[in-house]
Design an enzyme around this catalytic site. Structure first.
Site, short mmCIF file in Angstrom:
data_model
loop_
_atom_site.label_atom_id
_atom_site.label_comp_id
_atom_site.label_asym_id
_atom_site.label_seq_id
_atom_site.Cartn_x
_atom_site.Cartn_y
_atom_site.Cartn_z
N GLU A 27 -6.80 -6.40 -1.43
CA GLU A 27 -7.01 -5.04 -0.19
C GLU A 27 -6.04 -4.35 -0.13
O GLU A 27 -4.98 -4.40 -0.36
CB GLU A 27 -7.33 -6.07 0.91
CG GLU A 27 -7.11 -5.48 2.21
CD GLU A 27 -6.28 -4.81 2.78
OE1 GLU A 27 -5.72 -3.68 3.73
OE2 GLU A 27 -4.95 -5.65 2.51
N CYS A 82 1.31 -0.93 -0.06
CA CYS A 82 -0.25 0.10 -0.12
C CYS A 82 0.89 1.24 -0.19
O CYS A 82 0.67 2.46 -0.28
CB CYS A 82 -0.80 0.08 0.87
SG CYS A 82 -0.09 -0.04 2.92
N ARG A 108 -9.47 0.30 5.07
CA ARG A 108 -9.60 -0.36 3.44
C ARG A 108 -9.92 -0.63 2.70
O ARG A 108 -11.34 -0.50 2.45
CB ARG A 108 -8.86 -2.09 4.08
CG ARG A 108 -7.72 -1.45 5.26
CD ARG A 108 -6.09 -1.44 4.87
NE ARG A 108 -5.58 -0.92 5.30
CZ ARG A 108 -4.71 0.35 6.25
NH1 ARG A 108 -5.29 1.19 5.96
NH2 ARG A 108 -3.63 0.05 7.01
N ARG A 151 -9.04 1.25 11.28
CA ARG A 151 -8.54 1.00 9.78
C ARG A 151 -8.94 0.65 8.63
O ARG A 151 -9.78 -0.21 8.22
CB ARG A 151 -8.06 -0.76 10.20
CG ARG A 151 -6.73 -1.10 9.24
CD ARG A 151 -6.38 -2.08 9.24
NE ARG A 151 -5.50 -2.99 8.51
CZ ARG A 151 -4.38 -2.92 8.65
NH1 ARG A 151 -3.93 -1.82 9.30
NH2 ARG A 151 -3.28 -3.37 7.75
#
Length: 312
Positions: A216, A169, A262, A260
Site C-alpha cells: 500500500e 509514502c 491509496r 484517503r
C-alpha cells in the site's frame, strides 16, 4: 497471577542480559521477547538457540510454574495455564488457530494486522520504527514490532504465506515531494533514508517467497517521476521475481468517513497459486450489505472509554 506486560518486561530483560546481542541491537530485546511469547516454537529474528532453550526452561520450570509463570505455548505435557491465556488481556489477542501466516512490515499502528488477523491469519513478524506507533501496536496486539527493517537479517525473518507492507509514502506523495523540493532534498528512490525501503521488501520476497503479498502507498506512486518509479517497482515484482500482480487506486471513503486515496498492489506466486492477472480483483467499494459507519460511532466510544479511565 503475573500479568502479560510484567512477564514481557522480565523476558526482555533476560534476553538483553543473556543473549549475544550487540549493543546497538539490544534495543530490540523487547521486540524479541514479545515475538517469542506469541510464537514460542517459530523463528524469532536475533534470538539465538541457546537463549531460546533457556527461556523455555525458565517458563516451564517447576519453581516458576508454582510462582504463576505460565507454561510455554505448545508444551502439551504441562497441564497448567499457557502463555496464550495471558493474551486475553489484550484488545486484539493473537488467534489460537489460523488458516495462514503473514508478516506486517512498516506496520504503523496495525491496520494490516487487524484486517488479516480478522480474516483468519496469524502474524509471525512485525516491523515499525516509529516509537509511538510501536507503543500503540503493542497495546493492541501484545507485540512490539522490530525497529529498522534494514538492520534485521532477512534470512531470519520467519517463513510466511502473505507479506503485508505499507512502505513509507513521503518520498512519493504530492506533499512529501513538494516539501523535499522546497528544501532541496532528494525524493523517490533517491531519498536514501526512506525511498529505498521498497528494496527491503523485494529482498524479503526473494528470500522467503511467500504465496502472496499486499503493498500500500499513496496514489502519486503511479505518476511519480513520470511513471518511472512505478515501472521500477513493477519490473522488480513481475520481471525479476516472477509474481503476478494487480493494482488499483482506492478511496477509503467508500468504507469509512475519511477521504484517503491509496494504491494497493496485490501479488501472487504463480508457482504456488494458479492465477493470472485477470483473476486479481482489487475492490473499490464494499459489498451491498456493508453498513457505513458514522464518524461519531468511531470517536464517541473512544471518548467514553477515555472518560471512564480518567474517573477510575
Amino acid at each position: 497471577m503475573q500479568s502479560f506486560s510484567k512477564l514481557l518486561d522480565e523476558i526482555a530483560e533476560y534476553i538483553k542480559v543473556d543473549s549475544n546481542l550487540s549493543e546497538d541491537m539490544k534495543v530490540e530485546s523487547a521486540a524479541i521477547a514479545s515475538h517469542f511469547l506469541q510464537n514460542t516454537r517459530g523463528d524469532i529474528p536475533l534470538l539465538n538457540n541457546n537463549t531460546r532453550r533457556k527461556l523455555h526452561q525458565l517458563l516451564t520450570s517447576k519453581e516458576n510454574r508454582e510462582d504463576g509463570i505460565y507454561a510455554c505455548e505448545g508444551c502439551e505435557e504441562l497441564p497448567n495455564i499457557e502463555i496464550a491465556d495471558l493474551f486475553n488481556e489484550l484488545p486484539y489477542p493473537p488467534p489460537k488457530k489460523w488458516d495462514f501466516t503473514f508478516i506486517d512490515l512498516f506496520a504503523g499502528i496495525g491496520g494490516f494486522r487487524q484486517a488479516f488477523q480478522a480474516a483468519g491469519g496469524k502474524c509471525v513478524f512485525s516491523s515499525e520504527w516509529n516509537k509511538y506507533a510501536q507503543k500503540t501496536y503493542a497495546a493492541n496486539y501484545g507485540e512490539i514490532p522490530y525497529g529498522d527493517i534494514r538492520a534485521i537479517p532477512k534470512e531470519q525473518i520467519p517463513t510466511h504465506d502473505v507479506l503485508c507492507a505499507g512502505f513509507p509514502c513521503q518520498p512519493f506523495s504530492l506533499a512529501g515531494v513538494s516539501k523535499k523540493n522546497s528544501l532541496g532534498r532528494k525524493h523517490g528512490f533517491e531519498d536514501e533514508t526512506q525511498g529505498t525501503l521498497f528494496f527491503e521488501i523485494k529482498e524479503i520476497l526473494r528470500l522467503k517467497r511467500p504465496k502472496a503479498f499486499m503493498l500500500e502507498n499513496v496514489k502519486n506512486l503511479l505518476s511519480h517521476d513520470k511513471g518511472r518509479t512505478f515501472e521500477v517497482i513493477r519490473k522488480s515484482l513481475v520481471d525479476e521475481l516472477g509474481y503476478v500482480i494487480g493494482y488499483k487506486v482506492v478511496n477509503g471513503a467508500a468504507w469509512v468517513p475519511q477521504h484517503r486515496e491509496r494504491i494497493y498492489i496485490l501479488g501472487f506466486d504463480p508457482q504456488q497459486i494458479n492465477i493470472s492477472p485477470n483473476d486479481i480483483i482489487v475492490p473499490d467499494r464494499p459489498e451491498l450489505d456493508y453498513k457505513y459507519p458514522k464518524l461519531s460511532s468511531i470517536i464517541k466510544p473512544a471518548l467514553r472509554q477515555k472518560s471512564r479511565g480518567m474517573t477510575d
